[in-house]
Each structure stands twice: as structure tokens, then as C-alpha cells.
Design an enzyme around this catalytic site. Structure first.
Site, short mmCIF file in Angstrom:
data_model
loop_
_atom_site.label_atom_id
_atom_site.label_comp_id
_atom_site.label_asym_id
_atom_site.label_seq_id
_atom_site.Cartn_x
_atom_site.Cartn_y
_atom_site.Cartn_z
N LEU A 110 0.83 -1.21 0.00
CA LEU A 110 0.00 0.00 0.00
C LEU A 110 0.87 1.26 0.00
O LEU A 110 1.65 1.48 0.92
CB LEU A 110 -0.91 0.02 1.23
N ALA B 277 -0.57 4.42 -1.42
CA ALA B 277 -1.42 5.46 -2.02
C ALA B 277 -1.85 6.55 -1.03
O ALA B 277 -2.64 7.42 -1.38
CB ALA B 277 -2.65 4.81 -2.63
N GLY B 278 -1.30 6.51 0.17
CA GLY B 278 -1.71 7.49 1.18
C GLY B 278 -1.37 8.91 0.73
O GLY B 278 -0.63 9.11 -0.23
N ARG C 187 1.65 14.16 6.43
CA ARG C 187 2.56 14.37 7.56
C ARG C 187 4.01 14.61 7.11
O ARG C 187 4.84 15.07 7.87
CB ARG C 187 2.48 13.17 8.52
N ASP D 275 5.49 2.16 3.81
CA ASP D 275 6.28 3.05 4.67
C ASP D 275 7.00 2.32 5.80
O ASP D 275 7.37 2.92 6.80
CB ASP D 275 5.39 4.18 5.22
N ASN E 53 6.10 8.01 9.08
CA ASN E 53 4.98 8.89 8.73
C ASN E 53 5.41 10.33 8.51
O ASN E 53 4.76 11.08 7.81
CB ASN E 53 3.91 8.84 9.82
N ARG F 262 35.59 13.95 -11.38
CA ARG F 262 34.25 14.11 -11.97
C ARG F 262 33.96 13.02 -12.99
O ARG F 262 34.85 12.27 -13.38
CB ARG F 262 34.13 15.51 -12.55
N ASN G 51 40.04 23.13 -21.99
CA ASN G 51 39.29 22.21 -22.85
C ASN G 51 38.06 22.83 -23.49
O ASN G 51 37.44 22.23 -24.35
CB ASN G 51 38.86 20.98 -22.03
N ARG H 236 57.75 31.35 -22.95
CA ARG H 236 57.51 32.30 -21.87
C ARG H 236 58.44 33.48 -22.06
O ARG H 236 59.49 33.36 -22.72
CB ARG H 236 57.73 31.64 -20.51
C1 UD1 Z 1 -1.31 1.95 10.04
C2 UD1 Z 1 -2.31 1.00 10.72
C3 UD1 Z 1 -1.96 0.92 12.19
C4 UD1 Z 1 -0.54 0.48 12.39
C5 UD1 Z 1 0.44 1.34 11.58
C6 UD1 Z 1 1.80 0.70 11.57
C7 UD1 Z 1 -4.47 1.14 9.53
C8 UD1 Z 1 -5.82 1.70 9.55
N1 UD1 Z 1 -3.66 1.49 10.53
O1 UD1 Z 1 -1.51 3.25 10.55
O2 UD1 Z 1 -2.84 0.01 12.84
O3 UD1 Z 1 -0.21 0.53 13.76
O4 UD1 Z 1 0.00 1.48 10.21
O5 UD1 Z 1 2.75 1.45 10.90
O6 UD1 Z 1 -4.17 0.36 8.64
N2 UD1 Z 1 -2.45 4.01 2.33
C9 UD1 Z 1 -3.05 3.82 1.10
N3 UD1 Z 1 -4.30 4.31 0.92
C10 UD1 Z 1 -5.00 4.96 1.88
C11 UD1 Z 1 -4.38 5.13 3.13
C12 UD1 Z 1 -3.09 4.64 3.34
O7 UD1 Z 1 -2.45 3.23 0.20
O8 UD1 Z 1 -6.13 5.36 1.62
C13 UD1 Z 1 -1.07 3.49 2.53
C14 UD1 Z 1 -0.08 4.58 2.90
O9 UD1 Z 1 0.56 5.10 1.74
C15 UD1 Z 1 0.91 3.85 3.80
C16 UD1 Z 1 0.10 2.71 4.38
O10 UD1 Z 1 -1.07 2.59 3.59
O11 UD1 Z 1 2.00 3.32 3.09
C17 UD1 Z 1 -0.31 2.95 5.84
O12 UD1 Z 1 -1.05 4.16 5.94
P1 UD1 Z 1 -0.78 5.20 7.10
O13 UD1 Z 1 -1.67 6.35 6.89
O14 UD1 Z 1 0.66 5.47 7.21
O15 UD1 Z 1 -1.28 4.38 8.35
P2 UD1 Z 1 -0.88 4.58 9.88
O16 UD1 Z 1 -1.61 5.75 10.42
O17 UD1 Z 1 0.59 4.57 10.01
CA CA Z 2 2.29 4.59 8.55
#
Ligand code: UD1
Ligand code: CA
Length: 465
Positions: free
Chosen positions: A9, A11-12, A16, A106, A231, A335, A388, A442
């Protein structure tokens, strides 16, 4: 172990991080954050890996995956950041295997051994297994809630904790899961965004699976250092510190001396018996051979350092190769496309660019050598400049084998100095110098006897007016 796929995952919305760059593309130890979980899944043997990204980051993520992996890694797009549960649902569309690893992009410190523990838990009857760890300060993480038998009941997000007892739970969800694909699909079709963030939480799937299968959802305790999540930039810093330490230990175990304070990117290769001093940065596709010694403060990027070569303190070497037993620095700037051959020497305040110094050639002090080819055993004096560039084009300078270039020489390229030729100090060389010839150009020196005394008197009188 039966076949499994992996969904990562990514796509967050990266809020932060306070950055225009998507979080998962921020670099730690020379690789984008998302690289590490993808690699861990591939190392464990995932058949298909799908990285879920968002419409804005899609192109950049695809490009990076292409750069980082020879294996094909699929991508899927989550249209809006509706939560980790929704993102997983999107990723699952590309999954065929009966088991799936779900990882967060992450968490760059994930260990393959931990993922292996998760998949073998499925062999032991779990429907879902995830890593947890005990933290002194669990705030921000989802808490693992267990019943009186110790079975996992749910994962509750920090913002949704219902009471002090839940808040006090120090076992947290690390964010990597191995799941029976069918059970996961079922659970994800039922989750609701009824929580503080109004998101579809993957973690709610844990509760649903636990309710349907007694002891079906299991949390395995792991080392927090391997499960660290990034994060914000403070955590990025910490993750990188842990990664540098892990990489340094990996090299140390293979027989490389890595002093405290060296930063070696994940992309670098080092052979046993090399020595890397404090404050050195090794980056990109750098390779360091056995018995090479890289002294304090050198920054080496995409370069090859051969056996027994020495980089004295504070050299910057990019896109170049340093041959066996060669000696460079202190304070040299090598370089791109420079080749410093076997036993050649490049000394302090010497800059080379696209220049070859053949075996045993020396440029020990203060020189600019651009677009050149310096023959075996030739000597370049202090203050020599290869002129050069004419403002439009680059031209080359060729120095023959055993030639001697006196100090403060300008060689106006294109120009060649033959084998064994001698260029007198202070000469501006504009024509080729034949083999074994002496070039001298010279103004002649005149000495005026006693004139210094007269001059001094005149100047002193002038200063009192
Ligand atoms: C998440 C967990 C939490 C855990 C923690 C560990 C959930 C709800 N929570 O929280 O229980 O303790 O990780 O690190 O799962 N992402 C998407 N799409 C979205 C939202 C997020 O792809 O809509 C991805 C983010 O890019 C990220 C990952 O999911 O890589 C986790 O999302 P993040 O928002 O960082 O979750 P945490 O608040 O850290
Ligand atoms: Ca996270």
C-alpha cells in the site's frame, strides 16, 4: 509453502511529510521508501507484487519501480485515499494466489524472516497473521486487543481507542499481514468507515476475521526495529539511521571494516577487507574492491574503486573508476568519466573530468584536467590546466607516455604532447609538441641590478604624500 502474492500500500496522501514528493518516494539509504517492502516480498518468493498508488504519484511510482527492479512489479491505482482497507481492495483485484501478503510501503525495515514467520502461521491454521511489537510509547499506532484467552479480538486505531485500558495496551500493529485471500476479500466487503477518520480500515478486517474464525487472526511479536513505520521526516531520519546501521553490519559480517559514522547506501557493493572510514558516503552503484581504503569524509557516487586503491580524506568521486593501487587526494575532485589507472596518483586540489590517467601517471597538486588522456608514467606539474572549453565545444588534450608537464602550464586543446616530451614551466601550449621535444614559451627574465632599492624608495615617498 503454497504460492502467495503481495499487495504493497503506497497510495496514502503523505500529509505528515509536508512534501510535494509522495512519501513512498522519499529516499532512505539510497532507495525510495517503498523499495524495501517490495524487495522483502520478492525475496520471500511472492509470485506477483502489486503496488497500490494514487493518481498523482502513479507515473513517478511506476518509473521508480522500473529503475529499482528487474522483476516486473504491477501497479494499481486507488482513486482517492479512502483508507488502508480500500487500498487493499484495489490491490486484491490483481491477486490470484490463495494467500496474500499485505504490506505498507512506509515500513522500510521489514525483515524477510518476519514475513516468513507470518506465512508459516497460515500453514498452522491461521486465516490472518500479522506482526506486532511492544512499544514503550505506543501512541499513534493501532493497538492489538486480545481476549482473556490471549486470542486477538481486534486492532483499534489510536484515534478510536475507547477507554484508558485500551490506550494502555502497549502491543501495537506493525502493519504487515499474511492472509487467506478469500477470507480477506470477504472481510473487506464488510468493513465500514465508521471511525474517527471516516476511512475504510484494513485493521477492521482483523476484527471481522477474528469473529468468524476462533483463533483465526494471530499477532506475532517481533523486534520493533524491524517494524518501524515512517509517517513524517523525523521518523524518516530514524529509519535511515537504523538502515545505515543494518547495512554497515551486513558489510562488517562479510569482512569489511566500516568505521562508525560511514553512510553506505543499500545499492553499494564492497568486497571483504576493504576499509571505510568515518564520514564517508558511498552512494549509487558504487563498487569497492578488496583492500581498498577510503579515508575520512570521501563522497563516492556510482564509481568503481579497485583493489588496493587509496582515497585520502575528503575526495569527491563521481561516475569514475579508480584503478588498483592508485592514490587519490586528499581533496581531489574526480568528476564523471574519469579513469585513474593502476598506480596513478591524483593529489590535492586536482580536478579531473572525462580524463584518463594511465598507469603510474601523476598529477599531484592543483590542476584541472578535463577531456584528457595522460600517458603512462607522465607527470603533470602543479597549476597545470587543460583548457578544454572554447565557450562552445569541448576539446581534448593528449599527453604521451613519460612526458613531463612543468608547473603552471596551460594546454590549449585540442593539443597533443608526444611521448617523452618536456614542457617547460609556465608555457602556454597551443601547438602539438613532438615526441621527445622541449616546448618552452615564456617571456625571458631580465635582472636589473640594485633596482629594488630604488623602487622601494620611490614607493615609500609616494605613500607619504
Ligand atoms: C497503520 C495502521 C496501524 C498500524 C500502523 C503501523 C491502519 C488503519 N492502521 O496506521 O494500525 O499501527 O500502520 O505502521 O491500517 N495508504 C493507502 N491508501 C490509503 C491510506 C493509506 O495506500 O487510503 C497506505 C499509505 O501510503 C501507507 C500505508 O497505507 O504506506 C499505511 O497508511 P498510514 O496512513 O501510514 O497508516 P498509519 O496511520 O501509520
Ligand atoms: Ca504509517
Amino acid at each position: 509453502m503454497s504460492e502467495f502474492d503481495c499487495v504493497v500500500l503506497a497510495a496514502g496522501d503523505s500529509k505528515r511529510m509536508k512534501s510535494r514528493v509522495p512519501k513512498v518516494l522519499h529516499r532512505v539509504a539510497g532507495r525510495p521508501l517503498m523499495y524495501y517492502p517490495v524487495r522483502a516480498a520478492l525475496e520471500l518468493g511472492a509470485k506477483t507484487v502489486v503496488v497500490v498508488n494514487n493518481p498523482q504519484s502513479r507515473d513517478a511510482v511506476q518509473r521508480e519501480l522500473g529503475v529499482c527492479f528487474v522483476e516486473s512489479v504491477l501497479t494499481a491505482v486507488q482513486q482517492s485515499p479512502l483508507g488502508t482497507g480500500d487500498a487493499t481492495r484495489v490491490g486484491l483485484e490483481a491477486v490470484n494466489a490463495s494467500r496474500v501478503l499485505v504490506l505498507y510501503a512506509d515500513t522500510p525495515l521489514l525483515k524477510v524472516e518476519d514475513l516468513a514467520r507470518l506465512t508459516s502461521e497460515l500453514d498452522r491454521g491461521a486465516k490472518l497473521a500479522f506482526m506486532s511489537c511492544i512499544l514503550g510509547d505506543p501512541s499513534g499506532y493501532g493497538r492489538v486487543l486480545r481476549d482473556e484467552r490471549g486470542w486477538v479480538r481486534a486492532v483499534r486505531e489510536d484515534r478510536d481507542l475507547e477507554n484508558g485500558a485500551e490506550r494502555a495496551v502497549s502491543e501495537v500493529n506493525a502493519g504487515c499481514y499474511a492472509v487467506d485471500t478469500q477470507a480477506l476479500r470477504g472481510a473487506l466487503s464488510e468493513i465500514k468507515p465508521h471511525n474517527a477518520q471516516g476511512e475504510y480500515y484494513l485493521t477492521d478486517g482483523v476484527e471481522l476475521i477474528a469473529a468468524q474464525h476462533p483463533d483465526g487472526a494471530r499477532a506475532l511479536l517481533g523486534d520493533p526495529a524491524g517494524l518501524f513505520g515512517v509517517n513524517d521526516r523525523a521518523e524518516l531520519r530514524q529509519a535511515e539511521r537504523l538502515l545505515f546501521e543494518r547495512i554497515a553490519l551486513r558489510h562488517a559480517r562479510r569482512g569489511v571494516t566500516v568505521h562508525i559514522g560511514a553512510r553506505i547506501d543499500d545499492t553499494v557493493q564492497i568486497d571483504p577487507d576493504a576499509e571505510i572510514e568515518s564520514g564517508v558516503c558511498l552512494r549509487g552503484h558504487t563498487q569497492v574492491a578488496s583492500s581498498a581504503w577510503i579515508d575520512v569524509g570521501c563522497v563516492v557516487t556510482d564509481s568503481r574503486i579497485a583493489e588496493g586503491a587509496i582515497l585520502l580524506p575528503y575526495c569527491v568521486v563521481s561516475g569514475s573508476s579508480i584503478g588498483p593501487e592508485a592514490r587519490v587526494g586528499p581533496f581531489a575532485h574526480i568528476r564523471p568519466e574519469s579513469e585513474i589507472d593502476r598506480e596513478a596518483h591524483v593529489g590535492n586540489f586536482v580536478e579531473t573530468k572525462k580524463t584518463r590517467l594511465r598507469r603510474g601517471a601523476k598529477a599531484n597538486h592543483l590542476a584541472y584536467l578535463g577531456d584528457g588522456d595522460v600517458g603512462e608514467g607522465a607527470n603533470i606539474g602543479a597549476g597545470t590546466i587543460f583548457c578544454n572549453y572554447d565557450g562552445f565545444q569541448k576539446h581534448s588534450t593528449v599527453i604521451g607516455k613519460g612526458a613531463f608537464i612543468g608547473s603552471d602550464t596551460q594546454l590549449v586543446a585540442p593539443v597533443a604532447v608526444g611521448d617523452g616530451a618536456y614542457v617547460a614551466t609556465g608555457t602556454t601550449v597551443t601547438h602539438d609538441v613532438p615526441k621527445d621535444a622541449l616546448a618552452i614559451g615564456r617571456a625571458r627574465q631580465q635582472n636589473k641590478a640594485g633596482y629594488a632599492t630604488k623602487l622601494r624608495a620611490k614607493l615609500e615617498a609616494g605613500s607619504k604624500k
